[in-house]
Each structure stands twice: as C-alpha cells, then as structure tokens.
Design an enzyme around this catalytic site. Sequence first.
Site, PDB file in Angstrom:
ATOM      1  N   SER A   1       0.771  -1.191  -0.019  1.00 53.83           N
ATOM      2  CA  SER A   1       0.149   0.088   0.049  1.00 53.83           C
ATOM      3  C   SER A   1       0.991   1.532   0.122  1.00 53.83           C
ATOM      4  O   SER A   1       1.956   1.157   0.150  1.00 53.83           O
ATOM      5  CB  SER A   1      -0.829   0.181   1.246  1.00 53.83           C
ATOM      6  OG  SER A   1      -0.197   0.292   2.338  1.00 53.83           O
ATOM      7  N   HIS A   2       0.275   2.425  -0.147  1.00 52.17           N
ATOM      8  CA  HIS A   2       0.702   3.490   0.091  1.00 52.17           C
ATOM      9  C   HIS A   2       0.799   3.779   1.675  1.00 52.17           C
ATOM     10  O   HIS A   2      -0.447   3.526   2.240  1.00 52.17           O
ATOM     11  CB  HIS A   2      -0.179   4.844  -0.332  1.00 52.17           C
ATOM     12  CG  HIS A   2      -0.119   4.727  -1.941  1.00 52.17           C
ATOM     13  ND1 HIS A   2      -0.724   4.118  -2.693  1.00 52.17           N
ATOM     14  CD2 HIS A   2       0.610   5.381  -3.026  1.00 52.17           C
ATOM     15  CE1 HIS A   2      -0.529   4.224  -4.202  1.00 52.17           C
ATOM     16  NE2 HIS A   2       0.331   5.048  -4.077  1.00 52.17           N
ATOM     17  N   GLY A   3       1.810   4.301   2.170  1.00 55.79           N
ATOM     18  CA  GLY A   3       2.017   4.452   3.756  1.00 55.79           C
ATOM     19  C   GLY A   3       1.625   3.304   4.517  1.00 55.79           C
ATOM     20  O   GLY A   3       1.826   2.317   4.148  1.00 55.79           O
TER      21      GLY A   3
ATOM     22  N   ASP B   1      -3.298  -1.963  -2.812  1.00 50.81           N
ATOM     23  CA  ASP B   1      -4.334  -0.717  -2.390  1.00 50.81           C
ATOM     24  C   ASP B   1      -4.977  -0.312  -3.574  1.00 50.81           C
ATOM     25  O   ASP B   1      -6.191   0.228  -3.150  1.00 50.81           O
ATOM     26  CB  ASP B   1      -3.835   0.203  -1.438  1.00 50.81           C
ATOM     27  CG  ASP B   1      -2.544   0.874  -2.006  1.00 50.81           C
ATOM     28  OD1 ASP B   1      -2.228   0.833  -3.051  1.00 50.81           O
ATOM     29  OD2 ASP B   1      -2.260   1.928  -1.358  1.00 50.81           O
TER      30      ASP B   1
ATOM     31  N   SER C   1      -3.251   7.626   3.484  1.00 47.66           N
ATOM     32  CA  SER C   1      -2.754   7.150   2.027  1.00 47.66           C
ATOM     33  C   SER C   1      -3.307   7.934   1.170  1.00 47.66           C
ATOM     34  O   SER C   1      -2.565   8.327   0.112  1.00 47.66           O
ATOM     35  CB  SER C   1      -3.072   5.697   1.919  1.00 47.66           C
ATOM     36  OG  SER C   1      -2.401   4.724   3.159  1.00 47.66           O
TER      37      SER C   1
END
Lengths: 133, 133
Positions: free
Chosen positions: A10-12, A65, B21
Amino acid sequence: MRPFDVIVVSHGNLAEAMVDSACMICGDAEAVRTVGLHPVESPESFTERLLAAISPNRPTLILSDLYGGTPHNVAMATARRSEAIRCVSGVNLGLLLEAITADETLDDALVERLVALAREGVTELTSRAGSPS
Amino acid sequence: MRPFDVIVVSHGNLAEAMVDSACMICGDAEAVRTVGLHPVESPESFTERLLAAISPNRPTLILSDLYGGTPHNVAMATARRSEAIRCVSGVNLGLLLEAITADETLDDALVERLVALAREGVTELTSRAGSPS
C-alpha cells in the site's frame, strides 16, 4: 501451514492497519506480511523491500491498495517474474479476510472467487436492509 | 466547500490509515473524518462517536470497512435516521479517492458510480497488462 502466503502492499501504513483490523476480527492475521510505500520512497527501494518479503517458491498472493499506484505497479512487475505469485488490486478488509481464511490452492478459481467476494462487499447499504447484491 | 462530507468508519485504525494514504496521493483528504472502533469498544460508544462526527443537515457519505461488521452496522443504523446520509461498505483506497474528489451532489447516481468504480478497482492483475475489467 497456509496453502499460500499473503502480502498486502500500500501507500503508507494502510497495509499494516488493514492487517491489524483483520486481526481484530479473525485473530489470525499476524503472519500476513505488509510492505508500505514511504512518502519519499523510490519504486526501486519499494521493489527491494517487496522482494525481501516474498519467500522463494512459495505460492504468494499480493493484495495491493490501488490499481495504477506504485505499490500495485511494483507488485505486478514482481508477479511477472514468477508464476507462483498472483496479484489482486483494490484490497478491502473483506478481501483480506477471505484471503487469510482461504484453505485452497492459489489458482485461477480461487483468485476469481476472491475478486468476486471483494466486489460484492462494496455495496450501498442505506436504502435496504438485505444482504449485499 | 465540498458538496458532501465523507466519513470513513472501520475496525481499529484502518480508516485513519486509509485517509493518510489518500493524502499521499491527492493531498486533499485532511478534512475527511474517521471513526475507528476500538478493540473493546461497545456499539453504543461507537455510535456516540460517529454521531459526533456528523454535521447535522450536511449531506454525508459514510464509507465502512466491512459489510456486517460493527462499524458498518452502526453506520447503517445512523443513516436510517437521516436521508442526508448514505453508506457504502467495503471501502478501498480507490473508493475513498473517488469520494474525496467527487464534485457532484450526493444522490443515487453518484453512489452507484462510486460503487461501480470501487468494484472495478478490485481486479486480478497478474495475467494481463491492460486496464481493469
């Protein structure tokens, strides 16, 4: 041993938080690995960390994600290196729970079932009291 | 001002992490509110916190993490108190981004479009290089 590994990318910190939430529900998600893209991280660095999370020759399902995001793109490129790796984008909590609890071989039929279940879990609730459609 | 408010509800910190995110991608998600169910929290407590997050008479879209979970069930019960509130379950990052960037009235057509986009974002990537289908 599970029939296949699950990695969420995922992002972050979304991947890590989603696994934590899955643990709240099924209590059995600790072994799921996560790789979260840092805000200033390069795709090359993210690729290295994803490869480090994959056990060679183990069937592995990567849940990303967002279709088209860096985690997704890196996962897809990684999956193309090995037939043992499958990727599904757009992960939601329902998809993660289904993947964790699946007791089947990671094949086309399972992937199709997981995608269908994840899609069915996205539903508008307000106007009716029944099950998802 | 946005045409409607967005609130993400989840087990644990998933909602907060998903908004973080989204901020990494679109930089405009700070105003999105989140309500995460604590591991030992009662539905009554969660209901109180969700109600506190809703601005009276503002059109509000609640995105829940999982059909049938406590956050979802509380959101649905809350939405039934007001026609200004709509709920969609099974939130993924793509759905949140679409909701944040939507510039339309929160009506049936928008909700249907968001559900369709979220579902399309769940796709198996490994076997092809094209766009989601």
